[in-house]
Design a protein around this motif. Structure first.
Motif, mmCIF file in Angstrom:
data_model
loop_
_atom_site.group_PDB
_atom_site.id
_atom_site.type_symbol
_atom_site.label_atom_id
_atom_site.label_comp_id
_atom_site.label_asym_id
_atom_site.label_seq_id
_atom_site.Cartn_x
_atom_site.Cartn_y
_atom_site.Cartn_z
ATOM 1 N N ARG A 82 1.757 -3.464 4.710
ATOM 2 C CA ARG A 82 1.565 -2.441 3.677
ATOM 3 C C ARG A 82 2.832 -2.175 2.862
ATOM 4 O O ARG A 82 2.787 -2.236 1.624
ATOM 5 C CB ARG A 82 1.031 -1.143 4.283
ATOM 6 N N PRO A 83 3.966 -1.894 3.492
ATOM 7 C CA PRO A 83 5.166 -1.676 2.667
ATOM 8 C C PRO A 83 5.616 -2.922 1.924
ATOM 9 O O PRO A 83 6.132 -2.831 0.801
ATOM 10 C CB PRO A 83 6.218 -1.212 3.686
ATOM 11 N N ALA A 86 3.097 -3.415 -1.135
ATOM 12 C CA ALA A 86 3.301 -2.344 -2.107
ATOM 13 C C ALA A 86 4.643 -2.502 -2.814
ATOM 14 O O ALA A 86 4.738 -2.294 -4.036
ATOM 15 C CB ALA A 86 3.233 -0.985 -1.406
ATOM 16 N N ALA A 186 0.235 -1.009 -6.706
ATOM 17 C CA ALA A 186 1.082 -0.549 -5.606
ATOM 18 C C ALA A 186 0.516 0.716 -4.960
ATOM 19 O O ALA A 186 0.519 0.864 -3.725
ATOM 20 C CB ALA A 186 2.504 -0.297 -6.107
ATOM 21 N N ARG A 190 -0.632 1.249 -1.130
ATOM 22 C CA ARG A 190 0.042 2.277 -0.324
ATOM 23 C C ARG A 190 -0.944 3.250 0.302
ATOM 24 O O ARG A 190 -0.810 3.650 1.472
ATOM 25 C CB ARG A 190 1.047 3.041 -1.195
#
Length: 404
Positions: A82-83, A86, A186, A190
């Motif tokens: 995820r990070p 994003a 993004a 997120r």
């Protein structure tokens, strides 16, 4: 029909939250990237009057992906999805905003595009790994199918919208709109992608041989390319796409040589994309997995054979129809997906997807160069026919993969 051989449904695919988030974000990002590429090309040409620099602006983000895929690919399995994903879209947004707001020298603009492109295989590989972990069996193949369809549609809309936006508000404002789309992508990742996915590499005890990301990426890429099960599956997907990309790059010259009206080249380039949408929809949704896999060589013949007809100078409506039919042949790749996923090592799955993306982008950049040289020595029509013949010649390898 066995349960395992039953085609998946779109309901099954879109029931998975991770897929929904990544599908929406990727569609936004691809449309934004198409808009960005077009607007930057226009901006560079308006400032320099150089067709060469404008072409470099169009392709600056492709070949540098080789560097990222080979030297950074292991990050897809080392960092949390995820990070990472994003952050990738956020960096793309910053790039588009900088290109739109700052009066940068052309060399600086192209360098920024090339540097950011090095990370593209990492973000793409991480997203592909998440989808492969969340969708199983034929749902994964149908997920790939609908992703291919949305990519084609987003590229077409991005280019068409780019033309309208640049004409209406200018290239710099169009770049800011592209930046906004990347920001939206993004945000979707997120807040839409669950944070539960954990990298298989992070879940293991640290190993000395995986201490350095660059060294690990290089050794992993070499190991994957040396694998006798993986390498043929990569080449079987890379080569036809490279040949057809080279043929498509000659459609404008072919149309001009035939004396077609101005703008016909765009119609010819759009026709295979329309066929790709149709082929992926029918093969992905309605064909049983076993039939789809058996049909991969036939789809490949459909992809290449119509290109052999172009030297015969068919009438324009027939030509467009042939190219739509050819585009349906891109469904050949769906029949390889289950074998490709099964061959992926658990701790290198993300890197394999990054490597796949890297090779696809690199060879689609090389294909037009090679076939362009052939066209210079012969003619665009003959070079396109050469691409068709080369595509057809890959079909026997798919039969050997199935029998092997």
């Amino acid at each position: 029909m066995t349960v395992a051989d039953h085609p998946a449904t779109y309901r099954e695919v879109f029931a998975e939250r991770s897929f929904r988030a990544l599908f929406a974000a990727r569609t936004l990002a691809i449309g934004a990237m198409s808009l960005q590429i077009f607007a930057l090309s226009v901006l560079v040409y308006a400032g320099t009057g150089s067709p060469l620099l404008s072409a470099l602006a169009f392709g600056a983000g492709f070949l540098p992906q080789v560097v990222g895929g080979l030297l950074l690919g292991s990050l897809t399995d080392r960092l949390r999805p995820r990070p990472l994903i994003a952050a990738g879209y956020a960096v793309e947004a910053l790039l588009a905003a900088a290109l739109g707001l700052l009066d940068l020298p052309v060399a600086v603009s192209l360098t920024l595009v090339a540097v950011i492109a090095c990370g593209t295989p990492v973000f793409a590989g991480s997203a592909a790994r998440v989808i492969a972990e969340r969708l199983t069996g034929d749902a994964y193949v149908l997920g790939r199918s609908v992703s291919n369809m949305s990519s084609s549609a987003a590229q077409l809309l991005g280019l068409a919208g780019g033309g309208v936006a640049v004409a209406a508000v200018g290239p710099r404002t169009a770049l800011l709109f592209a930046a906004g789309c990347h920001v939206a992508a993004a945000v979707v990742v997120r807040f839409g992608l669950p944070a539960t996915a954990r990298s298989p590499v992070l879940s293991q005890e640290p190993r000395p041989d995986r201490a350095g990301a660059v060294r690990d990426s290089w050794s992993g890429a070499v190991a994957l390319l040396s694998d006798r099960a993986i390498r043929p599956l990569l080449l079987a997907q890379w080569l036809p796409s490279a040949f057809v990309a080279g043929a498509e790059a000659l459609f404008v010259a072919y149309g001009a040589g035939r004396g077609f009206p101005a703008g016909t080249g765009a119609v010819l380039m759009a026709a295979p994309a329309v066929g790709m949408l149709l082929g992926n929809f029918v093969a992905g949704r309605f064909m049983r997995p076993s039939l789809r896999e058996r049909s991969s060589p036939a789809f490949l013949l459909v992809l290449g054979t119509p290109l052999l007809v172009l030297p015969a100078a068919p009438p324009l409506p027939v030509l467009v129809g042939l190219l739509v039919v050819a585009g349906t042949g891109f469904a050949f790749g769906l029949g390889l997906q289950r074998a490709f996923l099964a061959a992926a090592p658990e701790d290198r799955r993300g890197q394999l997807f990054a490597l796949f993306s890297t090779g696809m982008m690199a060879l689609q950049g090389i294909g037009p160069l090679v076939l362009g040289a052939v066209a210079e020595l012969t003619s665009p029509a003959l070079a396109i026919a050469v691409a068709g013949a080369a595509t057809v010649l890959v079909a026997p390898s798919l039969r050997r993969l199935r029998s092997g």
